[in-house]
Write an enzyme that holds these catalytic residues in place. Structure first.
Site, PDB file in Angstrom:
ATOM      1  N   HIS A   1     -10.524  -4.417  10.143  1.00 37.75           N
ATOM      2  CA  HIS A   1     -11.241  -4.426   8.853  1.00 37.75           C
ATOM      3  C   HIS A   1     -12.613  -3.755   8.957  1.00 37.75           C
ATOM      4  O   HIS A   1     -13.479  -4.006   8.136  1.00 37.75           O
ATOM      5  CB  HIS A   1     -11.446  -5.864   8.347  1.00 37.75           C
ATOM      6  CG  HIS A   1     -10.195  -6.563   7.930  1.00 37.75           C
ATOM      7  ND1 HIS A   1      -9.259  -7.007   8.832  1.00 37.75           N
ATOM      8  CD2 HIS A   1      -9.714  -6.894   6.704  1.00 37.75           C
ATOM      9  CE1 HIS A   1      -8.261  -7.591   8.173  1.00 37.75           C
ATOM     10  NE2 HIS A   1      -8.518  -7.533   6.878  1.00 37.75           N
TER      11      HIS A   1
ATOM     12  N   GLU B   1       0.799  -1.231   0.000  1.00 36.05           N
ATOM     13  CA  GLU B   1       0.000   0.000   0.000  1.00 36.05           C
ATOM     14  C   GLU B   1       0.829   1.278   0.000  1.00 36.05           C
ATOM     15  O   GLU B   1       0.423   2.286  -0.568  1.00 36.05           O
ATOM     16  CB  GLU B   1      -0.965   0.019   1.193  1.00 36.05           C
ATOM     17  CG  GLU B   1      -2.144  -0.927   1.069  1.00 36.05           C
ATOM     18  CD  GLU B   1      -1.855  -2.316   1.603  1.00 36.05           C
ATOM     19  OE1 GLU B   1      -0.706  -2.587   2.000  1.00 36.05           O
ATOM     20  OE2 GLU B   1      -2.795  -3.140   1.633  1.00 36.05           O
TER      21      GLU B   1
END
Lengths: 324, 326
Positions: B127, B58
């Site tokens: 998450h 990322e």
């Protein structure tokens, strides 16, 4: 100029480019120390052969990303000296209208994605530009200039992985000047930097960053690979920062962090002196070189005088440019 | 008009925009496999140049999005879960949000950073975040929080065509919920809020995932004679508070429902605007129905305990409509 010998005109143009960076920054250094410049300034003095050696193989259509020590890359890639000086002075006529300053000089019209205040910040940007270059299919390439300090950011490894997988036209130019800010490389960096590329199957070379011709030849090979679709190259240029990390460091550092003898030894290996010596050996006369130095001195003087006389930005300008 | 699930609406927006403009490229982790279904079929249709699976990197990906946009492309970066925006935060916060400004407006950065946000699926703390407030505080990025399939499509189309970076967050737990979506090429204007239901007793402002449960509650309460006006701001940046303030002149009561943690949430900002610019209209305290300042837990009863839902929305509305000053 990648695969031929350089003509006298080209060699003199390279000399002019290196001397421009040097004189420009000597002026900035003095003005930083006398308090004329509003913000911190990181100069590139001693590393000029790297930026000029790489950029001499590029065109306006190629992309570069740079570092907090970015004036040299800006100038070597064709940025306008006066617009740079005015930016560092914080004037509205600066290349970024006074919004960026020394650490954020950019000129997208010349492929200069810009200096960057985040160590390693330019590496991913250049990888993205390399992806764009690959999609464009016009043989462009992207160069990330960064230091040995930035080589310890994980993003360097992430970039090599993707660039190798996708064969991106990316050249990672690690300027190993031996110091991460005030820390010696030996204290913060394990192994040999160029060896890190081998793990990703990225061709790598270690070059003497103070030897223009060596940098230029290696850059020629890397650029040719990139333009031919052969993928990325990692170049580690061994060099040295003759000045400190930041020009104001004497005002806050409690003690010296490097030996004067070390600095002196590298001063003997000054890349511009070495290049001048090469030119003096049958290519150009002392008078020709001196004429260039004087021409640049006048240019720097003029840029500084203009910058000092130019207006500060209108405070209203602070409210512009956040969004397109 | 078609009946589409949220995820289908997103897929359709991506397909239409990629077909419309060859400069639109999409990359991210497992975009070919498309575990959510939103990028399904795009690789087959647009090929490996424009649709790329990436490594799980990322830090690099967010920076590459900036570099590729600076070099002329319209980038859609799929970051999968909103929590992974934190992993790639540097290039969003320090590059995407600032590069245009720092360089005096030299560059445009058309980028959509898209991810699935929010709880409700026992995905636990790493998450399940709804991180739109931290992006609101960055400056320099648009923040899209669509609450319906039609807006999910229209807002994504607008974000892709826009020349600024956008954080585009859709509620993962609601990806399957269906709604009417126009067949035509409809974009949702950037920074324009929407009155999702008219009412007179109280104004409720739900953010993203909270739009659907709020509308369900409003429908239910209408039968009891409680008239709820629902204003969906749709974009957290630019935040359009005009309809909220207008609604307050009518209702004088406001609940903001936000799946973000309470401290410095979008609800905090909207409540602050109401207290400032809507002060003279207020008949009751402004309520923020948010997530307590906790991580989102795993086990369903624990998760239900911290997330706003229809039941909590209803309770807040009932409390506020019966509030008497003094």
């Amino acid at each position: 100029m990648s695969n031929k010998n350089l003509s006298k005109d080209e060699l003199l143009s390279i000399y002019r480019s290196m001397v421009t960076i040097r004189q420009f920054e000597e002026r900035l250094s003095a003005e930083s120390k006398s308090g004329i410049l509003p913000g911190p300034v990181h100069v590139y003095i001693g590393q000029e052969a790297v930026a000029v050696g790489i950029c001499a193989q590029l065109t306006d259509d190629d992309w570069i990303t740079s570092t907090h020590r970015g004036h040299g890359h800006f100038l070597a890639k064709g940025g306008t000296p006066a617009a740079l000086m005015k930016e560092i002075y914080g004037r509205e006529t600066g290349i970024c209208g006074g919004k960026g300053g020394s650490m954020h000089v950019a000129d997208f019209s010349r492929g200069i994605i810009g200096a960057n205040g985040i160590v390693g910040g330019g590496i991913a940007l250049a990888t993205g530009a390399a992806l764009a270059a690959q999609l464009d299919g016009k043989g462009r390439c992207a160069i990330a200039f960064f230091g040995d300090g930035a080589a310890n950011q994980g993003v360097m490894c992430e970039a090599m992985n993707v660039a190798a997988l996708w064969k991106l036209p990316l050249i990672l130019v690690c300027e190993n000047n031996g110091y991460s800010e005030f820390s010696k490389a030996a204290d913060v960096t394990a192994g040999v930097l160029s060896d890190r590329a081998k793990a990703y199957g990225v061709p790598s070379e270690q070059v003497d960053g103070n030897d223009f011709m060596e940098v230029w030849r290696a850059a020629g090979r890397a650029v040719a690979r990139a333009r031919n679709g052969e993928g990325p190259t990692f170049l580690e240029a061994r060099t040295y920062r003759l000045h400190g990390h930041v020009e104001s460091e004497h005002t806050f550092l409690p003690k010296a962090y490097r030996e004067e003898s070390e600095v002196e030894a590298w001063r003997e290996r000054d890349p511009i002196k070495a290049f001048a010596a090469m030119l003096s050996d049958g290519i150009a006369s002392a008078q020709e070189l001196e004429a260039i130095e004087q021409e640049i001195a006048a240019l720097v003087e003029e840029a500084a005088a203009e910058a000092a006389a130019d207006p500060w930005p209108d405070p209203e300008a602070a409210f512009k440019h956040m969004f397109a | 008009m078609a009946r589409l699930r949220m995820i289908q609406a997103i897929n359709s927006a991506l397909r239409e925009e990629m077909a419309r403009d060859p400069k639109v490229i999409l990359f991210g982790e497992d975009v070919r496999m498309s575990l959510f279904g939103d990028t399904k079929g795009l690789f087959e249709e647009f090929g490996p140049d424009r649709v790329r699976d990436t490594p799980i990197s990322e830090v690099l990906l967010t920076g590459m999005a900036v570099g590729a946009a600076a070099a002329g492309y319209r980038v859609v970066l799929h970051l999968m879960y909103a929590n992974f925006l934190y992993t790639g935060f540097d290039a969003i916060a320090n590059q995407a949000a600032k590069l245009r400004y720092m360089t005096g407006g030299q560059i445009k950065l058309p980028i959509v950073f898209m991810a699935s946000c929010g709880g409700g699926r026992s995905s636990a703390a790493q998450h399940s975040d709804s991180p739109h407030p931290m992006f609101m505080n960055l400056g320099g990025v648009h923040v899209a929080t669509p609450g319906t399939p039609a807006d999910a499509k229209g807002m994504l189309k607008s974000a892709i065509r826009d020349d600024n970076p956008t954080i585009y967050l859709t509620a993962g737990g609601r990806g399957g919920s269906a709604g009417d979506v126009p067949d035509e090429d409809v974009t949702t204007p950037i920074g324009v809020s929407f009155c999702a239901r008219e009412g007179t007793d109280i104004t409720v402002v739900p953010i993203g995932s909270m739009v659907r449960p709020t509308l369900t509650v409003a429908e239910r309460l209408a039968k009891e004679g409680i008239s709820v006006e629902v204003i969906d701001p749709r974009w957290m940046v630019p935040l359009d508070t005009s309809l909220i303030l207008k609604s307050l002149t009518k209702t004088g009561r406001l609940v903001v429902v936000d799946e973000a943690r309470d401290l410095c949430s979008a609800a905090s900002q909207i409540a602050a605007v109401a207290a400032d610019q809507g002060f003279s209209d207020l008949k009751a305290p402004v309520r923020r129905l948010t997530v307590p300042d906790l991580a989102i837990p795993y086990s369903p009863p624990l998760e239900r305990a911290v997330l706003p839902d229809a039941e909590k929305i209803e309770a807040s509305i009932r409390e506020l409509v019966s509030y008497k000053a003094g």
